[in-house]
Design an enzyme around this catalytic site. Sequence first.
Site, short mmCIF file in Angstrom:
data_model
loop_
_atom_site.label_atom_id
_atom_site.label_comp_id
_atom_site.label_asym_id
_atom_site.label_seq_id
_atom_site.Cartn_x
_atom_site.Cartn_y
_atom_site.Cartn_z
N LYS A 290 -3.69 -5.07 1.52
CA LYS A 290 -3.20 -3.89 1.20
C LYS A 290 -4.84 -3.08 1.73
O LYS A 290 -4.46 -1.79 2.28
CB LYS A 290 -2.89 -3.19 -0.03
CG LYS A 290 -1.33 -3.75 -0.32
CD LYS A 290 -0.90 -3.12 -1.71
CE LYS A 290 0.37 -3.35 -1.49
NZ LYS A 290 1.11 -2.84 -2.91
N ASP B 271 3.94 3.19 -1.99
CA ASP B 271 3.96 2.83 -3.56
C ASP B 271 3.91 3.97 -4.34
O ASP B 271 4.99 3.97 -5.02
CB ASP B 271 2.75 1.98 -3.81
CG ASP B 271 2.90 0.63 -3.27
OD1 ASP B 271 3.98 0.16 -3.15
OD2 ASP B 271 1.88 -0.09 -3.01
N ALA C 287 -2.06 -0.14 -8.09
CA ALA C 287 -0.81 0.62 -8.12
C ALA C 287 -1.24 1.79 -9.11
O ALA C 287 -0.50 2.88 -8.56
CB ALA C 287 0.13 -0.31 -8.94
N ASN D 244 -7.67 2.34 -19.53
CA ASN D 244 -7.74 1.06 -18.90
C ASN D 244 -8.63 0.30 -19.87
O ASN D 244 -9.58 0.70 -20.32
CB ASN D 244 -8.21 1.34 -17.76
CG ASN D 244 -8.16 -0.12 -16.79
OD1 ASN D 244 -7.28 -0.69 -16.94
ND2 ASN D 244 -9.21 -0.36 -15.98
P1 NAP Z 1 -4.65 -4.79 -9.93
O1 NAP Z 1 -5.24 -4.13 -8.89
O2 NAP Z 1 -4.98 -6.20 -10.22
O3 NAP Z 1 -4.67 -4.10 -11.50
C1 NAP Z 1 -4.33 -4.77 -12.55
C2 NAP Z 1 -4.67 -3.89 -13.66
O4 NAP Z 1 -4.25 -4.59 -14.89
C3 NAP Z 1 -5.96 -3.22 -14.10
O5 NAP Z 1 -5.95 -2.12 -14.69
C4 NAP Z 1 -6.26 -4.47 -15.04
O6 NAP Z 1 -7.50 -3.84 -15.97
C5 NAP Z 1 -5.07 -4.44 -15.75
N1 NAP Z 1 -5.15 -5.56 -16.57
C6 NAP Z 1 -4.93 -7.15 -16.16
N2 NAP Z 1 -4.85 -8.07 -17.12
C7 NAP Z 1 -5.37 -7.24 -18.28
C8 NAP Z 1 -5.49 -7.89 -19.39
N3 NAP Z 1 -5.35 -9.07 -19.60
N4 NAP Z 1 -5.61 -6.86 -20.39
C9 NAP Z 1 -5.85 -5.62 -20.24
N5 NAP Z 1 -5.75 -5.04 -18.95
C10 NAP Z 1 -5.44 -5.97 -17.71
O7 NAP Z 1 -3.13 -4.97 -10.01
P2 NAP Z 1 -1.87 -3.93 -9.10
O8 NAP Z 1 -1.72 -4.28 -7.57
O9 NAP Z 1 -2.28 -2.52 -9.70
O10 NAP Z 1 -0.61 -4.22 -9.78
C11 NAP Z 1 -0.12 -4.13 -11.26
C12 NAP Z 1 1.12 -4.41 -11.76
O11 NAP Z 1 2.13 -3.67 -11.16
C13 NAP Z 1 1.50 -5.89 -11.31
O12 NAP Z 1 2.30 -6.21 -12.33
C14 NAP Z 1 2.46 -5.73 -10.20
O13 NAP Z 1 3.44 -6.81 -10.12
C15 NAP Z 1 2.99 -4.52 -10.57
N6 NAP Z 1 3.49 -3.58 -9.39
C16 NAP Z 1 4.70 -3.27 -9.24
C17 NAP Z 1 5.06 -2.40 -7.88
C18 NAP Z 1 6.70 -2.10 -7.88
O14 NAP Z 1 7.02 -1.76 -6.76
N7 NAP Z 1 7.40 -2.11 -9.02
C19 NAP Z 1 4.26 -2.32 -6.87
C20 NAP Z 1 2.82 -2.59 -7.00
C21 NAP Z 1 2.51 -3.34 -8.23
P3 NAP Z 1 -8.87 -3.78 -15.77
O15 NAP Z 1 -9.38 -2.76 -14.66
O16 NAP Z 1 -9.63 -3.83 -16.98
O17 NAP Z 1 -9.19 -5.28 -14.96
#
Ligand code: NAP
Length: 282
Positions: free
Chosen positions: A66, A102, A131, A151
Amino acid sequence: MRKLFGVIGDPIAHSMSPLMHNDAFAQLGIDGYYQPFHVKSADLAAAVHGMKAIGVQGFNVTIPHKTAIMPLLDQIDPLAKAIGAVNTVVRENGGWTGYNTDGAGFVQGLREECGGPLEDKRVLLIGAGGAARAIYYTLASEKVNQIDIANRTLEKAASLAESCPYSVAGTVKTTQEAEAELAAYDIIIQTTSIGMLPLIEAAPLSVENIKPGAFVSDIIYNPFETKLLQEAKKQGARIQNGLKMFVYQGALAFEKWTGQTPDIERMADIVRHQLGGNYVNN
Ligand code: NAP
């Protein structure tokens, strides 16, 4: 000649976008086809140039491309540029234009189900990843009053808020601070991966102090009801999962490519059916 669309990502096999878009083409009588393409990072530039050469009309972009795709495009929409990520690419004037649907997809689903104007609501955003960035910037661009961010990594939340080009009030909080002040929020948006496999029994924070009637939106849609949503429902909150966001981001891309609006409910049913109801497919 049939128009070709698609999605690029790595992995890509489990994407539900092809089912959704191909059904919409059939429903609307459009001679189009949407194909998943497994593209590794090392091949991204070749794939983007190759798709232009063979006449692809538009495509979606998913993990991990992305952000990396941005320098390979001819134009980037200002909101996508601010977010720093593109999930939809459209062939415009012979070149590629990148958009981010998104955030807009999420906000459209939120407006539909949350009730009342969003503008004067107090919002807590949990998470500061890709996201969260799309959602925060879109809400800010739509003049929501106050968005606080909680966060695990505070610096990431601070940097997200600081680099937002749209003015919005709000502070950065630890999860513990957000938990203690939860009653202050009208809307809570969960964007971390906590609640997805393998963390389906976990929630990012306790909702004991939630405001009665608050609206809790978790952008995860598999499982359909994360632990957070289950707990919030028990506390009397109204809840929403990530299906609407997924469907609307796809529908907005489809509109950009074809100028036509697909049937949102039908798209949502296709995804629900594919996921097999409320089950987690591992
Ligand atoms: P990302 O950029 O990797 O961000 C992950 C986020 O989760 C960060 O804030 C991270 O915190 C936090 N996190 C991960 N593991 C953690 C843990 N064990 N404890 C505490 N915080 C944790 O991922 P993303 O692309 O934003 O996606 C995030 C979620 O949204 C996923 O589940 C994805 O499937 C979903 N999503 C859904 C849609 C939809 O259309 N419905 C679209 C996009 C994404 P840190 O900053 O501290 O690492």
